[in-house]
Motif scaffolding. Structure first.
Motif, PDB file in Angstrom:
ATOM      1  N   ARG A  15      -3.177 -12.086  -3.845  1.00  0.00           N
ATOM      2  CA  ARG A  15      -1.892 -12.545  -4.393  1.00  0.00           C
ATOM      3  C   ARG A  15      -1.268 -11.478  -5.288  1.00  0.00           C
ATOM      4  O   ARG A  15      -0.064 -11.276  -5.267  1.00  0.00           O
ATOM      5  N   GLU A  16      -2.106 -10.813  -6.067  1.00  0.00           N
ATOM      6  CA  GLU A  16      -1.597  -9.799  -7.001  1.00  0.00           C
ATOM      7  C   GLU A  16      -1.183  -8.518  -6.283  1.00  0.00           C
ATOM      8  O   GLU A  16      -0.125  -7.969  -6.540  1.00  0.00           O
ATOM      9  N   LYS A  17      -2.018  -8.031  -5.378  1.00  0.00           N
ATOM     10  CA  LYS A  17      -1.806  -6.709  -4.784  1.00  0.00           C
ATOM     11  C   LYS A  17      -1.100  -6.747  -3.435  1.00  0.00           C
ATOM     12  O   LYS A  17      -0.543  -5.736  -3.016  1.00  0.00           O
ATOM     13  N   GLY A  18      -1.180  -7.889  -2.739  1.00  0.00           N
ATOM     14  CA  GLY A  18      -0.530  -7.983  -1.432  1.00  0.00           C
ATOM     15  C   GLY A  18      -0.966  -6.871  -0.503  1.00  0.00           C
ATOM     16  O   GLY A  18      -2.148  -6.597  -0.347  1.00  0.00           O
ATOM     17  N   ALA A  19       0.005  -6.207   0.077  1.00  0.00           N
ATOM     18  CA  ALA A  19      -0.275  -5.162   1.060  1.00  0.00           C
ATOM     19  C   ALA A  19      -0.755  -3.872   0.418  1.00  0.00           C
ATOM     20  O   ALA A  19      -1.164  -2.948   1.110  1.00  0.00           O
ATOM     21  N   SER A  20      -0.703  -3.778  -0.915  1.00  0.00           N
ATOM     22  CA  SER A  20      -1.119  -2.536  -1.569  1.00  0.00           C
ATOM     23  C   SER A  20      -2.616  -2.516  -1.865  1.00  0.00           C
ATOM     24  O   SER A  20      -3.085  -1.762  -2.708  1.00  0.00           O
ATOM     25  N   LEU A  21      -3.386  -3.346  -1.156  1.00  0.00           N
ATOM     26  CA  LEU A  21      -4.840  -3.302  -1.285  1.00  0.00           C
ATOM     27  C   LEU A  21      -5.326  -1.919  -0.872  1.00  0.00           C
ATOM     28  O   LEU A  21      -4.812  -1.338   0.081  1.00  0.00           O
TER      29      LEU A  21
ATOM     30  N   LYS B  71      -0.222 -13.765   6.275  1.00  0.00           N
ATOM     31  CA  LYS B  71       1.233 -13.834   6.474  1.00  0.00           C
ATOM     32  C   LYS B  71       1.976 -13.965   5.152  1.00  0.00           C
ATOM     33  O   LYS B  71       2.988 -13.312   4.934  1.00  0.00           O
ATOM     34  N   THR B  72       1.485 -14.836   4.273  1.00  0.00           N
ATOM     35  CA  THR B  72       2.185 -15.163   3.032  1.00  0.00           C
ATOM     36  C   THR B  72       2.038 -14.080   1.965  1.00  0.00           C
ATOM     37  O   THR B  72       3.017 -13.690   1.339  1.00  0.00           O
ATOM     38  N   ASP B  73       0.808 -13.631   1.757  1.00  0.00           N
ATOM     39  CA  ASP B  73       0.541 -12.750   0.618  1.00  0.00           C
ATOM     40  C   ASP B  73       0.469 -11.270   0.975  1.00  0.00           C
ATOM     41  O   ASP B  73       0.439 -10.432   0.077  1.00  0.00           O
ATOM     42  N   ILE B  74       0.406 -10.938   2.256  1.00  0.00           N
ATOM     43  CA  ILE B  74       0.232  -9.528   2.613  1.00  0.00           C
ATOM     44  C   ILE B  74       1.360  -9.010   3.498  1.00  0.00           C
ATOM     45  O   ILE B  74       2.086  -8.101   3.100  1.00  0.00           O
ATOM     46  N   ILE B  75       1.524  -9.582   4.678  1.00  0.00           N
ATOM     47  CA  ILE B  75       2.489  -9.050   5.659  1.00  0.00           C
ATOM     48  C   ILE B  75       3.908  -8.999   5.099  1.00  0.00           C
ATOM     49  O   ILE B  75       4.607  -8.017   5.286  1.00  0.00           O
ATOM     50  N   GLN B  76       4.316 -10.050   4.404  1.00  0.00           N
ATOM     51  CA  GLN B  76       5.679 -10.082   3.856  1.00  0.00           C
ATOM     52  C   GLN B  76       5.924  -8.950   2.861  1.00  0.00           C
ATOM     53  O   GLN B  76       7.060  -8.545   2.654  1.00  0.00           O
ATOM     54  N   LYS B  77       4.854  -8.458   2.247  1.00  0.00           N
ATOM     55  CA  LYS B  77       4.987  -7.420   1.219  1.00  0.00           C
ATOM     56  C   LYS B  77       4.616  -6.030   1.748  1.00  0.00           C
ATOM     57  O   LYS B  77       4.609  -5.067   0.999  1.00  0.00           O
ATOM     58  N   ALA B  78       4.282  -5.947   3.038  1.00  0.00           N
ATOM     59  CA  ALA B  78       3.767  -4.684   3.592  1.00  0.00           C
ATOM     60  C   ALA B  78       4.899  -3.723   3.915  1.00  0.00           C
ATOM     61  O   ALA B  78       5.823  -4.071   4.642  1.00  0.00           O
ATOM     62  N   ASP B  79       4.782  -2.515   3.361  1.00  0.00           N
ATOM     63  CA  ASP B  79       5.731  -1.469   3.749  1.00  0.00           C
ATOM     64  C   ASP B  79       4.999  -0.297   4.405  1.00  0.00           C
ATOM     65  O   ASP B  79       5.573   0.435   5.188  1.00  0.00           O
ATOM     66  N   ASP B  80       3.727  -0.151   4.125  1.00  0.00           N
ATOM     67  CA  ASP B  80       2.891   0.884   4.740  1.00  0.00           C
ATOM     68  C   ASP B  80       2.571   0.444   6.177  1.00  0.00           C
ATOM     69  O   ASP B  80       1.984  -0.605   6.400  1.00  0.00           O
ATOM     70  N   SER B  81       2.961   1.267   7.140  1.00  0.00           N
ATOM     71  CA  SER B  81       2.818   0.854   8.543  1.00  0.00           C
ATOM     72  C   SER B  81       1.357   0.717   8.984  1.00  0.00           C
ATOM     73  O   SER B  81       1.044  -0.148   9.783  1.00  0.00           O
ATOM     74  N   SER B  82       0.465   1.567   8.447  1.00  0.00           N
ATOM     75  CA  SER B  82      -0.940   1.434   8.865  1.00  0.00           C
ATOM     76  C   SER B  82      -1.556   0.162   8.283  1.00  0.00           C
ATOM     77  O   SER B  82      -2.346  -0.512   8.940  1.00  0.00           O
ATOM     78  N   ALA B  83      -1.180  -0.194   7.054  1.00  0.00           N
ATOM     79  CA  ALA B  83      -1.672  -1.438   6.447  1.00  0.00           C
ATOM     80  C   ALA B  83      -1.120  -2.631   7.231  1.00  0.00           C
ATOM     81  O   ALA B  83      -1.846  -3.574   7.538  1.00  0.00           O
TER      82      ALA B  83
ATOM     83  N   ALA C 117      -0.175  -2.729  10.361  1.00  0.00           N
ATOM     84  CA  ALA C 117      -0.838  -2.781  11.669  1.00  0.00           C
ATOM     85  C   ALA C 117      -2.234  -3.388  11.538  1.00  0.00           C
ATOM     86  O   ALA C 117      -2.641  -4.214  12.352  1.00  0.00           O
ATOM     87  N   PHE C 118      -2.971  -2.988  10.504  1.00  0.00           N
ATOM     88  CA  PHE C 118      -4.314  -3.530  10.247  1.00  0.00           C
ATOM     89  C   PHE C 118      -4.253  -5.051  10.138  1.00  0.00           C
ATOM     90  O   PHE C 118      -5.046  -5.765  10.748  1.00  0.00           O
ATOM     91  N   PHE C 119      -3.299  -5.563   9.350  1.00  0.00           N
ATOM     92  CA  PHE C 119      -3.222  -7.004   9.110  1.00  0.00           C
ATOM     93  C   PHE C 119      -2.630  -7.758  10.295  1.00  0.00           C
ATOM     94  O   PHE C 119      -3.018  -8.901  10.547  1.00  0.00           O
ATOM     95  N   LEU C 120      -1.716  -7.147  11.035  1.00  0.00           N
ATOM     96  CA  LEU C 120      -1.203  -7.794  12.253  1.00  0.00           C
ATOM     97  C   LEU C 120      -2.343  -7.961  13.267  1.00  0.00           C
ATOM     98  O   LEU C 120      -2.466  -9.007  13.903  1.00  0.00           O
TER      99      LEU C 120
END
Length: 169
Positions: A48-54, A119-131, A133-136
């Motif tokens: 929730r805190e870091k989202g896609a920036s893990l 979908k809720t906490d990661i993908i919506q916040k993802a701007d890094d394409s490799s991250a 792709a990993f989550f998709l």
């Protein structure tokens, strides 16, 4: 979602003001203790805190938590299905089917929870394409796990969602 009461540790608070570092540490302790439900719970506030920036390390920890959470359910379902095939146990077909269906429901719920978290906490916040792709791909994987046992509309919807996410990845 997964809750502490279900796991028999209802008095433990997973988000009791713990820092990200402490949650990550406790997730690793849960992993070592083979408490994968707890591992996911410790990682939820981090997600929730870091989202896609893990970090890659945190992403891998999350992947391990999710995979181990459902692997025992998938294995149990395969074992019961094999027992169902044995003629010697025909008289127990009803009980076996009921037990397998119960485990399938837990598997479906866990997979759906995982997909929702991503979908809720990661993908919506993802701007890094490799991250992203990993989550998709991860969403595709958990949809695929549902399709292993789903029937009817659930099967068709999950097959389509898995394909869509794999193609986007």
């Amino acid at each position: 979602g997964l809750n502490a009461e279900y796991m028999g540790i209802k008095n433990f608070k997973f988000e009791f003001g713990m820092s990200t570092e402490e949650n990550i540490f406790m997730a690793r302790v849960a992993e070592q203790s083979e408490r994968f439900e707890d591992m996911v719970e410790f990682l939820k506030p981090v997600i929730r805190e870091k989202g896609a920036s893990l970090s890659n390390d945190e992403r891998n920890l999350l992947s391990v938590a999710f995979k181990n959470l459902i692997s025992s359910q998938r294995s149990a379902i395969r074992t019961i299905a094999a027992i169902e095939q044995n003629k010697k146990y025909e008289k127990h077909a009803g009980a076996l089917a009921e037990y397998k269906a119960k485990i399938e429901q837990v598997l479906f719920k866990n997979c759906e929870d995982i997909i929702t978290i991503i979908k809720t906490d990661i993908i919506q916040k993802a701007d890094d394409s490799s991250a992203k792709a990993f989550f998709l791909k991860m969403i595709g994987d958990y949809c695929r796990y549902i399709t292993e046992n789903a029937k009817g509309d659930k099967l068709e919807n999950c097959k389509q969602e898995a394909l869509t996410n794999y193609n986007q990845a």
